[in-house]
Design an enzyme around this catalytic site. Structure first.
Site, mmCIF file in Angstrom:
data_model
loop_
_atom_site.group_PDB
_atom_site.id
_atom_site.type_symbol
_atom_site.label_atom_id
_atom_site.label_comp_id
_atom_site.label_asym_id
_atom_site.label_seq_id
_atom_site.Cartn_x
_atom_site.Cartn_y
_atom_site.Cartn_z
ATOM 1 N N VAL A 272 -19.427 15.920 -22.346
ATOM 2 C CA VAL A 272 -18.333 15.339 -22.151
ATOM 3 C C VAL A 272 -17.787 16.045 -23.908
ATOM 4 C CG1 VAL A 272 -16.738 13.698 -22.896
ATOM 5 C CG2 VAL A 272 -17.756 13.709 -21.190
ATOM 6 N N ALA A 273 -18.928 16.115 -24.539
ATOM 7 C CA ALA A 273 -18.785 16.451 -26.466
ATOM 8 C C ALA A 273 -18.365 17.967 -26.571
ATOM 9 C CB ALA A 273 -19.879 16.014 -26.907
ATOM 10 N N GLU A 277 -12.150 19.522 -23.598
ATOM 11 C CA GLU A 277 -10.669 18.865 -22.465
ATOM 12 C C GLU A 277 -8.758 19.386 -22.835
ATOM 13 O OE1 GLU A 277 -14.239 15.914 -22.215
ATOM 14 O OE2 GLU A 277 -13.465 16.982 -23.606
ATOM 15 N N ASP A 319 12.273 52.910 -22.855
ATOM 16 C CA ASP A 319 13.576 53.762 -22.648
ATOM 17 C C ASP A 319 14.024 53.589 -23.744
ATOM 18 O OD1 ASP A 319 15.026 55.534 -20.856
ATOM 19 O OD2 ASP A 319 15.918 53.599 -19.886
ATOM 20 N N ASN A 643 -11.563 13.653 -27.719
ATOM 21 C CA ASN A 643 -10.848 14.948 -26.621
ATOM 22 C C ASN A 643 -9.854 15.166 -26.430
ATOM 23 O OD1 ASN A 643 -13.680 15.896 -27.517
ATOM 24 N ND2 ASN A 643 -14.309 16.221 -25.818
ATOM 25 N N ASP A 647 -8.011 13.632 -31.049
ATOM 26 C CA ASP A 647 -8.679 15.212 -31.262
ATOM 27 C C ASP A 647 -6.985 16.602 -30.439
ATOM 28 O OD1 ASP A 647 -10.254 15.043 -32.678
ATOM 29 O OD2 ASP A 647 -11.551 16.677 -31.862
#
Length: 818
Positions: A272-273, A277, A319, A643, A647
């Site tokens: 998880v660390a 995510e 163009d 996370n 974060d």
């Protein structure tokens, strides 16, 4: 008024096919339709969307959340996976949409000769050998060779890039002539501009020039964008790191004799660390914000990654007509002793009608340019018609290359090519031929103007020349200069004549004085040429943006890293094949999108670096704690909370930041440059270490002095406060936060303050205390957590100040020594 008679009745040799012959050919060759190439089954396309490291990383996070019983988190991450997969799946159908748009260009009905009689049939029933009856306003149903042409011209810009109507004749064109020079053919999907004609069908369906483009469009490759490549590389690295650390901790736990459950808990905590995510959401939000900002600047994005891809473009293939130029023909030069007389005579030999604002008109674009230029000098075509009524007219045709009108003042007014009028002239001013040659060298279309006193085209007196062209956009000149300063090369690809192309390129600054066309200007380009040019630049490692408005541009738009279609003048085909649509058809908007894309990349980079530094700190805390034999310092749920919330939410504010200084003074990023390079990794590791040290220190102290629960409480809080405060440092890698401005990103400021309050709150709400396995924080503990959490921010900002001082001192010493 006497006019030349136009005979559209078919000759006996133009009686067409019988119904039986047409039915037999239709059964052999199939209907006159554009068909798509064979495609992968839908289920295989859908599964392919989940075969990428980014998706694998998300699936790991989803499985970990589910294993921990965090169903809400697992559902949220799973939803991200599904949404990403569906978006990619629908992108695979862009080619099909483009082909459907091509089909809409084909005529739904066609007038043909069958069984000796003229009939109107469905266009998909037209077969090779059919005789088409053509008149002004028709959409040509198939590729056909002209048998008769009466003042016939077609609009082929969407197919060939030629900006003006193309005159047609029955004279055979040279074998192997470019598409734009096949004057004896008409092509499927083009429009009849003037006159009438009779033509025999030579190709239908996918065998037409339009079908050939549909095939190129279907086989052109999209490829991964630079951002997708960089995210995939980063995801692969993170997965390897994650697996390596998990295995190391598992081996360490078994060596220390820990129970299987304890080892599993530590391994899951590390997994998880290690997984950020919030990364997919951060990238999506950053690109969505870029999409909104670009929409306000007239650039509409059809997929999110387009703006970032454009931000690292090294070559813009564009163009000419309507993008670098205004798309409207204008008289740019008048040569003659009496310029007013020249414009008066040219207007008297025109059929275009002026609009009320006198800035545009209806009719042939060249004649519209003439009447507009004349109106600016007070010469009105309506007044000429009233005071000098027409007596007779000699219409323009591709063989004579001139047009004449005899009026009631007993004067004949003529205009056309210089060669055509000179052959009928008794007076040719000195220097006219040289002036015409110089105009042609400057890329102007030259029309000669003459007067006569008889109702026939002989004994004319040439009085002047008109130089006509599609003028460049003034803002395009500045935009090309800005692109050049930013290290981006502009390449002009057009269907126009090479002299016209080179003249416009020099005026725009694409070609410098004395520079040859070389790789920067390509004239008379076919769809295959455009595709080849894009592929050649890609093979050299360039990030290629391609602009266009016609059907002939669509395959190259699809092949380029970033396809840009014109919203006003572009066809539906190009809009479906493109990644970005310009609402204002302006090259300057492309350069603005480049700047926005560069800023978006820098914002994504700093947000990802911020997230990864947090993950490094978390990994260090969990790994070092396990290696020292301590109980789990942080639980998996603590790490998920950090996370996804403490974060992830500040990172969302970072990707909408405008703190970055100008990026248009730098060259494009190399294609080999990673999203997170060596320099960023050093800063990430440094910041992660700064994040871990206070957490480990307070945990070890509190574990001995106050017990495990308080130690875990303090470690959790210090890590959260530290990462929140560090967000202010993450805004700029070189400038301290007080120079960037603490309140210049109010969204970030309020998010940090609010999330800190939420963090304090979860320590005092019974339900969240049970959920997170934490207890209340005393006022002293709260103050201690904030003080320790401020250490990373303080050290990082002092490091910036010291680094600046060192470089300033070093540069000053070097300057003094020299």
């Amino acid at each position: 008024m006497n006019t030349q008679a136009v005979n559209t009745a078919p000759q006996r040799s133009h009686l067409g096919l019988s119904s039986e012959e047409a039915a037999r050919i239709l059964s052999e060759l199939g209907p006159n339709e554009l068909t798509r190439e064979s495609a992968k089954p839908a289920w295989r396309l859908l599964l392919a969307q989940f075969n990428s490291p980014v998706i694998w990383l998300l699936l790991v996070a989803c499985l970990v959340s589910a294993a921990l019983g965090e169903i809400v988190d697992a559902i949220a991450i799973g939803a991200i996976v599904v949404i990403n997969g569906l978006v990619g799946f629908f992108q695979e159908y862009r080619a099909e949409k483009a082909v459907l748009a091509l089909r809409s260009m084909t005529a739904p009905r066609a007038r043909v000769m069958r069984d000796g009689h003229q009939r109107v049939i469905a266009a998909n029933l037209v077969v090779p050998g059919d005789i088409l009856m053509l008149e002004s306003g028709d959409i040509v149903a198939a590729d056909a060779q002209l048998l008769e042409a009466n003042v016939l011209s077609t609009l082929e810009a969407a197919l060939t890039g030629e900006s003006t109507p193309v005159g047609k004749t029955t004279l055979a064109s040279a074998p192997g002539a470019p598409l734009a020079e096949r004057s004896d053919h008409v092509f499927s999907g083009t429009n009849i501009a003037t006159g009438t004609g009779i033509a025999q069908v030579k190709a239908t369906g996918m065998r037409t020039e339009l079908g050939r483009i549909a095939h190129l469009l279907a086989t052109a490759e999209d490829g991964e964008t630079p951002l997708q490549q960089r995210l995939a590389a980063l995801s692969r690295r993170l997965m390897i790191i994650c697996l390596g650390v998990v295995v190391a901790v598992a081996l360490l736990g078994w060596q220390q004799g820990l129970s299987g459950m304890a080892v599993l808990l530590s391994a899951i905590s590390l997994a998880v660390a290690a997984v950020p995510e919030g990364l997919p959401a951060i990238v999506t939000i950053a690109l969505a914000v870029g999409m909104q900002r670009m929409a306000s600047r007239h650039a509409l994005l059809r997929r999110l990654t387009a703006v970032e891809t454009l931000g690292c473009a090294t070559v813009i293939c564009t163009d000419k007509t309507g993008t670098l130029t205004t798309g409207v023909m204008a008289v740019r030069e008048v040569w003659g002793v009496d310029q007013r007389q020249v414009l008066d005579a040219a207007t008297a030999c025109s059929d275009a009608d002026l609009s009320p604002d006198e800035r545009s008109g209806v009719g042939d674009p060249t004649e519209v340019a003439i009447v507009v230029a004349a109106a600016q000098r007070g010469i009105k075509r309506e007044q000429i018609e009233r005071e000098r009524a027409r007596v007779s007219i000699y219409p323009f045709d591709a063989d004579r290359k001139r047009m004449s009108i005899f009026r009631a003042d007993s004067m004949l007014y003529a205009k056309g090519s210089l060669e055509s009028l000179t052959s009928q002239a008794r007076v040719v001013p000195a220097g006219m031929a040289q002036a015409a040659a110089e105009m042609a060298t400057r890329g102007l279309r030259v029309l000669a103007v003459a007067l006569g006193t008889q109702d026939h085209e002989s004994g004319l007196e040439l009085i002047g020349l008109l130089g006509i062209a599609d003028p460049p956009r003034t803002e395009a000149i500045d935009a090309i200069a800005r692109a050049s300063a930013a290290g981006i090369r502009t390449v002009m690809i057009t269907g126009d004549h090479h002299l016209t192309a080179q003249a416009i390129a020099r005026e725009l600054g694409i070609l410098k004085p004395g520079e040859e066309a070389g790789e920067s200007v390509h004239a008379r380009a076919t769809p295959e040429d455009k595709l080849r040019i894009v592929r050649e630049w890609k093979s050299r490692g360039a990030i290629v943006a391609m602009t266009g408005d016609g059907v002939n541009d669509a395959p190259a738009l699809r092949e380029a890293h970033i396809g840009i279609a014109m919203g006003q003048t572009g066809t539906e085909v190009t809009r479906e094949a493109a990644d970005i649509v310009l609402a204002d058809d302006n090259f300057a908007t492309i350069v603005a999108a480049v700047e926005e894309g560069r800023n978006i990349f820098e914002n994504i980079r700093k947000a990802v670096a911020y997230l990864l530094a947090g993950n490094v700190g978390e990994l260090a805390v969990v790994f070092i704690g396990a290696a020292m034999g301590h109980p789990a310092i942080l639980l998996p749920l603590h790490l998920l909370w950090i996370n996804l919330v403490t974060d992830g939410v500040p990172a969302l504010a970072l990707v909408t930041d405008r703190s970055i200084q100008s990026t248009m003074s730098r060259p494009p990023r190399p294609t080999s440059e990673q999203l997170i390079g060596a320099q960023q990794w050093r800063r990430i590791l440094f910041a992660g270490a700064l994040q871990a040290i206070p957490v480990l220190t307070v945990f070890i102290w509190a574990l001995e002095a106050r017990g495990l629960d308080v130690a875990r409480n303090l470690a959790f809080s210090v890590l959260v406060f530290g990462e929140l405060l560090r967000a202010f440092s993450a805004r700029d890698p070189d400038r301290p936060f007080w120079e960037v401005g603490l309140f210049s990103n109010l969204k970030l400021f309020f998010i940090v303050v609010f999330t800190m309050l939420v963090q304090v709150g979860i320590h005092h709400i019974p339900a969240t205390q049970v959920l997170f396995g934490i207890g209340p924080l005393s006022l002293a503990d709260c103050g201690l957590s904030i003080a320790l959490g401020a250490i990373p921010l303080t050290v990082l900002e002092l490091e910036k100040v010291c680094r600046r001082w060192w470089f300033t001192r070093r540069d000053g010493f070097a300057a003094t020594s020299s």
